[in-house]
Write an enzyme that holds these catalytic residues in place. Sequence first.
Site, PDB file in Angstrom:
ATOM      1  CE1 TYR A  34      39.860  46.852  36.741  1.00  0.00           C
ATOM      2  CE2 TYR A  34      41.226  46.234  34.876  1.00  0.00           C
ATOM      3  CZ  TYR A  34      39.977  46.383  35.455  1.00  0.00           C
ATOM      4  OH  TYR A  34      38.863  46.062  34.725  1.00  0.00           O
ATOM      5  NE  ARG A  53      40.395  54.242  32.739  1.00  0.00           N
ATOM      6  CZ  ARG A  53      40.060  53.440  31.723  1.00  0.00           C
ATOM      7  NH1 ARG A  53      38.924  53.646  31.073  1.00  0.00           N
ATOM      8  NH2 ARG A  53      40.845  52.452  31.361  1.00  0.00           N
ATOM      9  CG  HIS A 103      35.087  46.119  56.737  1.00  0.00           C
ATOM     10  ND1 HIS A 103      35.235  44.936  57.410  1.00  0.00           N
ATOM     11  CD2 HIS A 103      34.260  45.855  55.689  1.00  0.00           C
ATOM     12  CE1 HIS A 103      34.518  43.993  56.815  1.00  0.00           C
ATOM     13  NE2 HIS A 103      33.923  44.528  55.755  1.00  0.00           N
ATOM     14  CE  LYS A 148      40.437  49.484  33.371  1.00  0.00           C
ATOM     15  NZ  LYS A 148      39.345  48.626  32.924  1.00  0.00           N
TER      16      LYS A 148
END
Length: 290
Positions: A34, A53, A103, A148
């Site tokens: 995010y 980023r 997973h 992030k």
Amino acid sequence: MTAPIAHFNGKLLPLDQISISPLDRGFIFGDGVYEVIPVYDGVALRAREHFERLQRSMDEIQLANPHTVDEWMKITQELLRHHPGDQAVYIQVTRGAPQKRDHVIPKGLQPTVFMMSNPMSTPSREAVENGVACVTSRDFRWEKCHVKSTSLLGNVLARQLSVEAGATETILFRDGKLTEASSSNVFVVKDGTVYAPPRDNLILMGITYDLVMQLARDGAVKLEQRHVSEQEVRDADEIWLSSSTKEVLAVTKLDGKPVGTGKPGPAFKRMHALYQEYKAKLAKARPVTA
Ligand code: PDD
């Protein structure tokens, strides 16, 4: 009252008309990344850097970016048409919704893109003039803090420690060294020099951190990037927090004890002024994004 407009997978929709599959890997695994971009009166601050980023976070988690930086900028502008004034734009991309929980990273899945915008209140005058209180904790998060990621349980639990102490942030130490705070970067000042923990995998490489570095350089403020010990934080003349929503904020109480004189120091006042000047210039230039 109608729900605010948000972006969901290429469409602008009222927030209450957006629903996400319970199998979405963002929901099941926290498998997503995010960004939060500050917007001042319609002008997004360093939007390009935020989307760059986002790209780095996606590269780290092997998630193909559904948009170029230019496309992201355009989508942001479209969303901001529905959200005037000072805003915080939130962007989240998850790995999407597969048929079953597993997973293993699935191939060929369409990522889920969600963006919303909320009114942003910059720190109060009181907080700027008097500083804020923080507590400290061991940094018990994972070793990829430069991503992030939406998997924020470690940050949430760290933040809760300060909530319970009536403080603004929790400053974290790993192996006796300063890393960052639960949702901010941290700087310390000693004898007129600002010290910033190095940009490594143990901190988020804050866009505001970079801006502080640039403002220090341009404003002839002495700043060094190096490891800062826990003791150096406790003995600091000044401590600052930085983030897209907090801007630069002085910490004047740490674990109940005054930091330096217990008032925001001269280095903070200088950096805060440089930051506000930068914002004012931005408003004058009035590009859509800067
Ligand atoms: N948080 N470190 C952490 C762990 C953060 O979550 C943030 C930002 C920062 C500062 O980064 P930036 O200057 O790019 O905002 C540092 C955002 C605002 C949030 O999660 O809401």
